[in-house]
Structure formats: structure tokens, C-alpha cells
Design a protein around this motif. Structure first.
Motif, mmCIF file in Angstrom:
data_model
loop_
_atom_site.group_PDB
_atom_site.id
_atom_site.type_symbol
_atom_site.label_atom_id
_atom_site.label_comp_id
_atom_site.label_asym_id
_atom_site.label_seq_id
_atom_site.Cartn_x
_atom_site.Cartn_y
_atom_site.Cartn_z
ATOM 1 N N VAL A 144 -13.488 -13.392 6.631
ATOM 2 C CA VAL A 144 -14.648 -12.603 7.509
ATOM 3 C C VAL A 144 -13.820 -12.099 8.753
ATOM 4 O O VAL A 144 -14.112 -10.879 9.215
ATOM 5 C CB VAL A 144 -15.600 -13.584 8.396
ATOM 6 C CG1 VAL A 144 -16.549 -13.270 9.022
ATOM 7 C CG2 VAL A 144 -16.720 -14.172 6.780
ATOM 8 N N LEU A 145 -13.083 -13.026 9.328
ATOM 9 C CA LEU A 145 -11.963 -12.288 11.203
ATOM 10 C C LEU A 145 -10.594 -12.178 10.390
ATOM 11 O O LEU A 145 -11.472 -10.476 11.382
ATOM 12 C CB LEU A 145 -11.968 -13.393 11.782
ATOM 13 C CG LEU A 145 -12.903 -14.571 12.525
ATOM 14 C CD1 LEU A 145 -12.152 -16.076 12.971
ATOM 15 C CD2 LEU A 145 -13.876 -13.704 13.044
ATOM 16 N N GLY A 146 -11.168 -11.305 8.895
ATOM 17 C CA GLY A 146 -10.155 -10.338 8.654
ATOM 18 C C GLY A 146 -10.384 -9.415 8.697
ATOM 19 O O GLY A 146 -10.066 -7.743 8.646
ATOM 20 N N GLY A 147 -12.091 -9.325 7.887
ATOM 21 C CA GLY A 147 -12.791 -8.444 8.482
ATOM 22 C C GLY A 147 -12.824 -7.098 9.393
ATOM 23 O O GLY A 147 -12.784 -6.073 9.597
ATOM 24 N N MET A 148 -13.052 -8.423 10.227
ATOM 25 C CA MET A 148 -13.152 -8.185 11.600
ATOM 26 C C MET A 148 -12.458 -6.909 12.314
ATOM 27 O O MET A 148 -12.234 -6.483 13.028
ATOM 28 C CB MET A 148 -13.579 -9.110 12.850
ATOM 29 C CG MET A 148 -15.316 -9.267 12.574
ATOM 30 S SD MET A 148 -16.049 -10.834 14.003
ATOM 31 C CE MET A 148 -14.981 -10.183 15.275
ATOM 32 N N CYS B 83 -9.623 1.675 6.487
ATOM 33 C CA CYS B 83 -10.004 -0.423 7.419
ATOM 34 C C CYS B 83 -11.354 -0.292 6.931
ATOM 35 O O CYS B 83 -11.851 -1.501 7.127
ATOM 36 C CB CYS B 83 -9.442 -0.747 7.986
ATOM 37 S SG CYS B 83 -7.581 -0.260 8.622
ATOM 38 N N LEU B 84 -11.935 0.644 7.533
ATOM 39 C CA LEU B 84 -13.838 1.111 7.097
ATOM 40 C C LEU B 84 -13.818 0.426 5.964
ATOM 41 O O LEU B 84 -15.292 -0.210 5.714
ATOM 42 C CB LEU B 84 -13.723 2.283 7.859
ATOM 43 C CG LEU B 84 -13.542 2.137 9.366
ATOM 44 C CD1 LEU B 84 -14.494 3.808 9.353
ATOM 45 C CD2 LEU B 84 -14.210 1.319 10.175
ATOM 46 N N GLY B 85 -13.281 0.725 5.077
ATOM 47 C CA GLY B 85 -13.502 0.584 3.429
ATOM 48 C C GLY B 85 -13.385 -0.304 3.242
ATOM 49 O O GLY B 85 -14.037 -2.050 2.656
ATOM 50 N N TYR B 86 -12.119 -1.229 3.834
ATOM 51 C CA TYR B 86 -11.723 -2.774 3.190
ATOM 52 C C TYR B 86 -12.533 -4.310 3.384
ATOM 53 O O TYR B 86 -12.993 -5.136 4.024
ATOM 54 C CB TYR B 86 -10.401 -3.120 3.392
ATOM 55 C CG TYR B 86 -9.978 -3.908 2.984
ATOM 56 C CD1 TYR B 86 -9.558 -5.246 1.631
ATOM 57 C CD2 TYR B 86 -9.722 -4.846 4.334
ATOM 58 C CE1 TYR B 86 -9.671 -6.487 1.162
ATOM 59 C CE2 TYR B 86 -8.598 -6.843 3.507
ATOM 60 C CZ TYR B 86 -8.981 -7.335 2.621
ATOM 61 O OH TYR B 86 -8.304 -7.678 1.731
ATOM 62 N N MET C 229 -10.421 -6.016 10.775
ATOM 63 C CA MET C 229 -9.476 -4.250 10.562
ATOM 64 C C MET C 229 -10.540 -3.192 10.761
ATOM 65 O O MET C 229 -10.672 -1.957 10.861
ATOM 66 C CB MET C 229 -10.189 -4.143 8.592
ATOM 67 C CG MET C 229 -9.671 -5.073 7.708
ATOM 68 S SD MET C 229 -7.798 -4.133 7.602
ATOM 69 C CE MET C 229 -6.832 -5.148 8.904
ATOM 70 N N LEU C 230 -12.094 -3.788 11.921
ATOM 71 C CA LEU C 230 -12.503 -2.821 12.637
ATOM 72 C C LEU C 230 -12.066 -2.456 14.148
ATOM 73 O O LEU C 230 -11.808 -1.378 14.702
ATOM 74 C CB LEU C 230 -13.931 -3.800 12.178
ATOM 75 C CG LEU C 230 -14.677 -3.456 11.040
ATOM 76 C CD1 LEU C 230 -15.876 -3.686 11.672
ATOM 77 C CD2 LEU C 230 -14.897 -1.742 10.661
ATOM 78 N N LEU C 231 -11.307 -3.959 14.451
ATOM 79 C CA LEU C 231 -11.128 -3.796 15.379
ATOM 80 C C LEU C 231 -9.635 -3.037 16.297
ATOM 81 O O LEU C 231 -9.605 -2.353 16.618
ATOM 82 C CB LEU C 231 -10.846 -5.264 16.463
ATOM 83 C CG LEU C 231 -11.516 -6.234 16.532
ATOM 84 C CD1 LEU C 231 -12.061 -7.739 16.263
ATOM 85 C CD2 LEU C 231 -12.971 -5.238 18.091
ATOM 86 N N GLY C 232 -8.758 -3.215 14.645
ATOM 87 C CA GLY C 232 -7.317 -2.672 15.032
ATOM 88 C C GLY C 232 -7.755 -0.899 15.045
ATOM 89 O O GLY C 232 -7.270 -0.245 16.556
ATOM 90 N N PRO C 233 -8.401 -0.243 14.610
ATOM 91 C CA PRO C 233 -8.814 1.364 14.353
ATOM 92 C C PRO C 233 -9.686 1.553 16.252
ATOM 93 O O PRO C 233 -9.053 2.540 16.736
ATOM 94 C CB PRO C 233 -9.903 1.464 14.096
ATOM 95 C CG PRO C 233 -9.465 1.200 12.256
ATOM 96 C CD PRO C 233 -9.412 -0.226 12.920
ATOM 97 N N VAL C 234 -10.499 0.282 16.691
ATOM 98 C CA VAL C 234 -11.237 0.456 18.095
ATOM 99 C C VAL C 234 -9.559 0.232 18.954
ATOM 100 O O VAL C 234 -9.742 1.245 19.880
ATOM 101 C CB VAL C 234 -11.880 -0.502 17.975
ATOM 102 C CG1 VAL C 234 -12.445 -0.939 19.907
ATOM 103 C CG2 VAL C 234 -13.112 0.307 17.172
ATOM 104 N N GLN C 235 -8.696 -0.114 18.882
ATOM 105 C CA GLN C 235 -7.791 -0.104 19.730
ATOM 106 C C GLN C 235 -7.042 0.820 19.610
ATOM 107 O O GLN C 235 -6.093 0.934 20.872
ATOM 108 C CB GLN C 235 -7.018 -1.649 19.205
ATOM 109 C CG GLN C 235 -7.530 -3.413 20.140
ATOM 110 C CD GLN C 235 -7.547 -2.661 21.336
ATOM 111 O OE1 GLN C 235 -8.755 -2.952 21.419
ATOM 112 N NE2 GLN C 235 -6.803 -3.655 22.061
#
Length: 400
Positions: free
Chosen positions: A83-87, A24-27, A89-95
Motif C-alpha cells: 500500500v505504501l509502495g503505491g503511495m 507510476c499513476l497506472g501502477y 508511485m504517486l509521491l514520486g511524480p509530485v516531488q
């Protein structure tokens, strides 16, 4: 709960979590920069650069040459979506991490941001699909139908997850949000396969053909991953007043028989289309068979270990998996008859959406199963003036 296997003292659950987070972080930066060259020719695009070096620059150039006009017609919605799809990918691991570490307030705050971002990103995708005729999609009508199905599944999953959270049903909230994120994970996994499959498939296949191979199994892979995550996080051995199963052996046997018959029908249909049909059939059957084998093994292990709730959930999902080919066969007929698609395109679309749709149905059945068990407890509990019976309190996912 489903006990995680260990390799060298490290649990598979931890390995899987680290792998997903790293992906996710890489994508995320790849997704955010994917549409820049269409807005400003020559702008850097990380994904194109990596893919060109993994396969060849010509492989990428040939595929993107056909995307210029469809993307430019919906450039703003597509940039919003990417752009929001990239966000996301970051919000998923945070959750995931805030839920595991029980940071409730932080989890809720980021959860609101996550849900709103999903809706906005899917709105951008919906505008693109509405403005793009199915034949103008990346590899044609089949991929347009797959994208539309993912759009609907993602939106409904996050909606049901939000409703479960508002209803204080954490176990159901967890399942729906993991399914939602599974659908979103089709994006990075698809890009990964664009770069990896050309090393396995015959030389010279264009990216459109590689894409058709990938979508044959991505649906089953991501929803199975969501199921594994749900089962690993649910530590309950049983539900209160669980009662009998909703998937008894006769139902499971009928589902297996119907699924086997549909698989034979789908296999024959694929084989009628030569080398391409055989390639698509293998791409579908191998992951499907592996998923089926793991589900059979896990439901057997749950029954052996005396964990009726784990057994029930595995059974419901196994039943749905067996019925996925039946749904795919019926969808193929509908696409061919009512959308006037050619036989192979209709077949690819039907198989591409089958496992994803049936996993959604299975998660719905699991949710209804949980709600039914709680309703039985609520009705059986004695009424007390000014107090609520302890048996009717909602259970958290981490309780037994």
C-alpha cells in the motif's frame, strides 16, 4: 547540461517524464490492491486481472499458488509495504514536478512525507524478507538476494538524499533521490515484463522463469534512467575549481579491460547451463551493451562540447558500469561458496545485483567529487570578517 534530443519538436526529456508519470499513476492502484486476495480470498486484484488477460489465467494462478503460505506469514508487513509502495508511485511524480516548478515549500513538505513513506514501506519489506527463507522467495534464493539488495539500496539512497537536503546540497539531494526512485521503479517494470516477456520467450515458461530473465537487466535499466534524469536536470557546464578528473584514461582503460574479462567469464558460465543460461545471458548483455554505448556517446559529446562536469560524471558512471561484471563475478563466487547456492542461482544473483550496486558506488563517487570541489573553493577563498566569500556559497543545480 546534456541537451535533450528532439523528435517532431518534442524533447525526449518531456516524453520520458510523461511516460514515467503515466506508469507510476497506472501502477499505484495495482500495488495497493496486490495483497487483498491473500487477506480476503476472492477480493479484487487489478494486477492479477490484467496479467491474466495479457498472458493467461493459468499463468498467473500457477505462480501465485506458491505464494500463499510465505505471504500469509508476513501478511500485515506485506500489505503495509504494497500500500505504501503505491503511495510512493504517486509521491514520486509530485516531488519531481514541484522541484521542476520550484515550489520549494510544497516540495519540502511532500519530501518529508516521501522519506517517511519509504522507510515504512521498506520496513514492511524487511520483515517479509526476515521471515522468508531464501529458497521460499518467488523464484528462489537469487530473487531473495536481489530484493534484499534493492531494500538496502533504496533505504541508503533516501537517507543520503535527506542528509544532502539538510546540508543544503541540492544537486546531491537530487541525485540520491532519483537513484532511490529508480530502485523503486523496479516494481512496476517487473510487473510490466511479467506480461510482456511471455510474448517473446518460448511458450509455456512459468512466471518464475520469466522473473529470472527480467531481473537480469532491471537493475541496469532503472539506475541508468536515474542517471539520465540527473544529467538532464543538472545545467552546470563545470564545477567551481573542478581540477582534474577522477577517472583518467588509464583508469578507464583498466576498467574496460577488467570488465571485458569478467564478461567473458560470466558468458562462459551462463553458456554451461543450456537454453536457460543462454536466455539469461542475452537478457543481461543486450541492455548492458546499450547502456555502455549511450554512456560512451554522452561522455564523448560532453568532451566535444566543452562541458567538463558532464564529462566527469559520465566517466565516473562509465567506469562503474565497466566494473559491474567484475563485481558480479566476485559475488557469484561468494554466493556459491558461502551460501551453498547452485552455480546458476549464484550466477543469476551476482549478475542481478551488479549494475545496481555499482551505480550506487558511482553516485557516491560523484557526491565525493562535488564535495571535494567545494572544499577546495572554501579553503582557497579569502576570509572576511562578518561575511562569507561569494565563491563559497552553495550552488543550486540550475546554475552554471
Amino acid at each position: 547540461m546534456d541537451r535533450p534530443s528532439r523528435l517532431g519538436g518534442v524533447s525526449w526529456r518531456r516524453v520520458a517524464t510523461v511516460t514515467v508519470v503515466a506508469m507510476c499513476l497506472g501502477y499505484a492502484p495495482i500495488a495497493m490492491t496486490e495483497l487483498w486476495p491473500y487477506a480476503r480470498p476472492g477480493a479484487p486484484a487489478i494486477g492479477e486481472w490484467l496479467l491474466g488477460r495479457a498472458v493467461s489465467p493459468q499463468y498467473v494462478a500457477d505462480a501465485l499458488a506458491t505464494r500463499i503460505e510465505p505471504y500469509r506469514r508476513s501478511l500485515v508487513p506485506m500489505i503495509l509495504h504494497s500500500v505504501l509502495g503505491g503511495m510512493l508511485m504517486l509521491l514520486g511524480p509530485v516531488q519531481l514536478l514541484t522541484a521542476v516548478r520550484r515550489r520549494v515549500r510544497l516540495h519540502r513538505t511532500f519530501g518529508v512525507v516521501y522519506a517517511l513513506t519509504v522507510y515504512a514501506s521498506m520496513a514492511g519489506a524487511a520483515v517479509y524478507l526476515a521471515r522468508t527463507a531464501p529458497p521460499e522467495a518467488f523464484d528462489g534464493e537469487s530473487f531473495w538476494l536481489v530484493l534484499a539488495t534493492i531494500l538496502v539500496g533504496t533505504t541508503l539512497s533516501v537517507t543520503f538524499g535527506v542528509l544532502a537536503a539538510l546540508g543544503r546540497l541540492p544537486d546531491l539531494h537530487q541525485r540520491w533521490m532519483l537513484l532511490c526512485y529508480g530502485y523503486l521503479m523496479t516494481a512496476p517494470l517487473l510487473r510490466l515484463e511479467w506480461g510482456a516477456l511471455p510474448w517473446i520467450l518460448p511458450d509455456g515458461l512459468p512466471m518464475e522463469d520469466v522473473n529470472r530473465v527480467a531481473v537480469m537487466h532491471l537493475g541496469s535499466v532503472v539506475v541508468f534512467g536515474a542517471l539520465l534524469a540527473s544529467r538532464s536536470l543538472d545545467r552546470r557546464d563545470s564545477l567551481p575549481s573542478q581540477g582534474g578528473t577522477w577517472a583518467p584514461w588509464p583508469v578507464l582503460a583498466v576498467a574496460h579491460a577488467a570488465g571485458a574479462a569478467a564478461l567473458v567469464l560470466l558468458g562462459r558460465s551462463f553458456l554451461e547451463h543450456g537454453a536457460e543460461g543462454r536466455r539469461l545471458l542475452v537478457a543481461f548483455l543486450l541492455p548492458y551493451a546499450a547502456t555502455w554505448a549511450v554512456m560512451v556517446w554522452r561522455q564523448h559529446a560532453a568532451g566535444r562540447d566543452g562541458r567538463p562536469w558532464a564529462l566527469e560524471e559520465w566517466r565516473l558512471h562509465l567506469t562503474a558500469l565497466c566494473l559491474a561484471p567484475v563485481f558480479s563475478a566476485a559475488a557469484t563466487v561468494c554466493f556459491e561458496r558461502y551460501m551453498r547456492l547452485d552455480a546458476l542461482t549464484a550466477l543469476s544473483a551476482g549478475v542481478g545485483i551488479g549494475c545496481g550496486v555499482l551505480a550506487f558506488a558511482a553516485t557516491t563517487a560523484v557526491s565525493l567529487r562535488v564535495l571535494y570541489a567545494r572544499e577546495v573553493v572554501r579553503r582557497a577563498a579569502p576570509k572576511r570578517d562578518g561575511a562569507r566569500p561569494a565563491e563559497s556559497r552553495r550552488e543550486g543545480v540550475g546554475t552554471k
